[in-house]
Design an enzyme around this catalytic site. Structure first.
Site, mmCIF file in Angstrom:
data_model
loop_
_atom_site.group_PDB
_atom_site.id
_atom_site.type_symbol
_atom_site.label_atom_id
_atom_site.label_comp_id
_atom_site.label_asym_id
_atom_site.label_seq_id
_atom_site.Cartn_x
_atom_site.Cartn_y
_atom_site.Cartn_z
ATOM 1 N N LYS A 47 0.814 -1.197 0.000
ATOM 2 C CA LYS A 47 0.000 0.000 0.000
ATOM 3 C C LYS A 47 0.860 1.264 0.000
ATOM 4 O O LYS A 47 0.380 2.355 -0.286
ATOM 5 C CB LYS A 47 -0.878 0.023 1.272
ATOM 6 C CG LYS A 47 -1.769 -1.158 1.467
ATOM 7 C CD LYS A 47 -2.443 -1.063 2.859
ATOM 8 C CE LYS A 47 -3.140 -2.379 3.154
ATOM 9 N NZ LYS A 47 -3.575 -2.412 4.566
ATOM 10 N N GLU A 103 7.813 2.883 -6.200
ATOM 11 C CA GLU A 103 7.883 2.434 -4.803
ATOM 12 C C GLU A 103 8.039 3.626 -3.863
ATOM 13 O O GLU A 103 8.570 4.669 -4.245
ATOM 14 C CB GLU A 103 9.088 1.503 -4.604
ATOM 15 C CG GLU A 103 8.748 0.025 -4.641
ATOM 16 C CD GLU A 103 8.000 -0.460 -3.391
ATOM 17 O OE1 GLU A 103 7.360 0.355 -2.696
ATOM 18 O OE2 GLU A 103 8.057 -1.670 -3.121
ATOM 19 N N ASP A 104 7.575 3.451 -2.638
ATOM 20 C CA ASP A 104 7.811 4.467 -1.625
ATOM 21 C C ASP A 104 9.213 4.328 -1.043
ATOM 22 O O ASP A 104 9.908 5.320 -0.834
ATOM 23 C CB ASP A 104 6.752 4.404 -0.511
ATOM 24 C CG ASP A 104 6.558 3.001 0.043
ATOM 25 O OD1 ASP A 104 6.848 2.026 -0.678
ATOM 26 O OD2 ASP A 104 6.117 2.872 1.195
ATOM 27 N N ASP A 107 14.147 -0.779 1.393
ATOM 28 C CA ASP A 107 14.752 -0.999 2.702
ATOM 29 C C ASP A 107 15.868 -2.032 2.512
ATOM 30 O O ASP A 107 17.002 -1.678 2.194
ATOM 31 C CB ASP A 107 13.645 -1.484 3.646
ATOM 32 C CG ASP A 107 13.964 -1.273 5.110
ATOM 33 O OD1 ASP A 107 15.141 -1.398 5.467
ATOM 34 O OD2 ASP A 107 13.052 -0.998 5.891
HETATM 35 C C1 PRP Z 1 7.399 -1.741 2.230
HETATM 36 C C2 PRP Z 1 7.651 -0.871 1.012
HETATM 37 C C3 PRP Z 1 8.323 -1.806 0.056
HETATM 38 C C4 PRP Z 1 9.023 -2.794 0.970
HETATM 39 C C5 PRP Z 1 10.472 -2.469 1.009
HETATM 40 O O1 PRP Z 1 6.196 -2.405 2.062
HETATM 41 O O2 PRP Z 1 6.476 -0.329 0.490
HETATM 42 O O3 PRP Z 1 7.385 -2.479 -0.772
HETATM 43 O O4 PRP Z 1 8.489 -2.655 2.286
HETATM 44 O O5 PRP Z 1 11.151 -3.304 1.898
HETATM 45 P P1 PRP Z 1 12.377 -4.214 1.462
HETATM 46 O O6 PRP Z 1 13.277 -3.369 0.600
HETATM 47 O O7 PRP Z 1 13.011 -4.581 2.771
HETATM 48 O O8 PRP Z 1 11.862 -5.412 0.747
HETATM 49 P P2 PRP Z 1 5.524 -3.266 3.236
HETATM 50 O O9 PRP Z 1 5.897 -4.715 3.054
HETATM 51 O O10 PRP Z 1 5.828 -2.652 4.554
HETATM 52 O O11 PRP Z 1 3.980 -3.137 2.882
HETATM 53 P P3 PRP Z 1 3.082 -1.810 2.752
HETATM 54 O O12 PRP Z 1 3.577 -1.057 1.530
HETATM 55 O O13 PRP Z 1 1.693 -2.329 2.566
HETATM 56 O O14 PRP Z 1 3.256 -1.005 4.011
#
Ligand code: PRP
Length: 184
Positions: A47, A103-104, A107
């Site tokens: 999301k 993407e936001d 990480d």
């Molecule tokens: C977050 C973000 C990325 C992902 C990045 O999503 O939006 O999709 O984590 O993390 P990484 O680089 O460690 O893989 P999340 O899984 O928290 O879901 P959300 O967007 O619904 O909050």
């Protein structure tokens, strides 16, 4: 409009609403140039990417299309396993399409690494990545990013799509969450 949040919930605003707006102005100008005359599909990852997708897409010509995926790692504790599953797949067929993943945040890089491989296997003409935020100190898997907003410290941040327990996604800025909020 009156702010609908309490600044005591944050220790620091690291990317302001104005920073985001100016960065999206410059990134969208580059994207419009790079994809001029091409049929561009923006793919948002739910999301967290909802806010950046909405603000980026409004800076693009109306021929640009949007589609959405929701993915999940197998539980946060095993995120480093790299196992990702699709909760909601794209509606669009990617054959011959120019795809830009929106993407936001990157990480660890695990989600995007998997997503790039998955989308590239579907016969797209190109697949590139735009992310508003990246935490260089948290990266476990390097992902090629064509359009990057801001590099940020490896802190727990919320806002502009990023949540803590599904809260704070609606903030217009990105801030470090006050540990008092989660009981430290
Ligand atoms: C977050 C973000 C990325 C992902 C990045 O999503 O939006 O999709 O984590 O993390 P990484 O680089 O460690 O893989 P999340 O899984 O928290 O879901 P959300 O967007 O619904 O909050």
């Amino acid at each position: 409009m009156e702010p609908q949040y309490d600044m005591d919930d944050f220790t620091k605003v690291i990317v302001s609403e104005n920073d985001i707006s100016r960065k999206l102005d410059s990134l969208s100008a580059r994207i419009r140039d790079d994809y001029e005359g091409k049929d561009l599909l923006l793919v948002g990852v739910l999301k967290g990417a909802v806010m950046v997708m909405a603000d980026l897409a409004r800076r693009m010509p109306p021929s640009v299309q949007m589609d959405w995926m929701a993915v999940s790692s197998y539980g946060s504790g095993t995120k480093s396993s790299g196992v990702v599953r699709i909760l909601k797949d794209l509606d669009a067929d990617l054959s011959g399409r120019h795809v830009l993943i929106v993407e936001d945040i990157i990480d660890t890089g695990i989600t995007l690494h998997w997503l790039l491989g998955n989308l590239r296997s579907r016969g797209a003409a190109s697949v590139e990545v735009m992310t508003l935020l990246r935490k260089p100190d948290a990266v476990q898997v390097e992902v090629p990013v064509r359009y990057l907003g801001f590099e940020i410290p490896n802190e727990f941040v919320v806002g502009y799509g990023l949540d803590y327990a599904e809260r704070y996604r609606t903030l217009p800025f990105v801030a470090i969450l006050n540990p008092a909020v989660y009981g430290d």
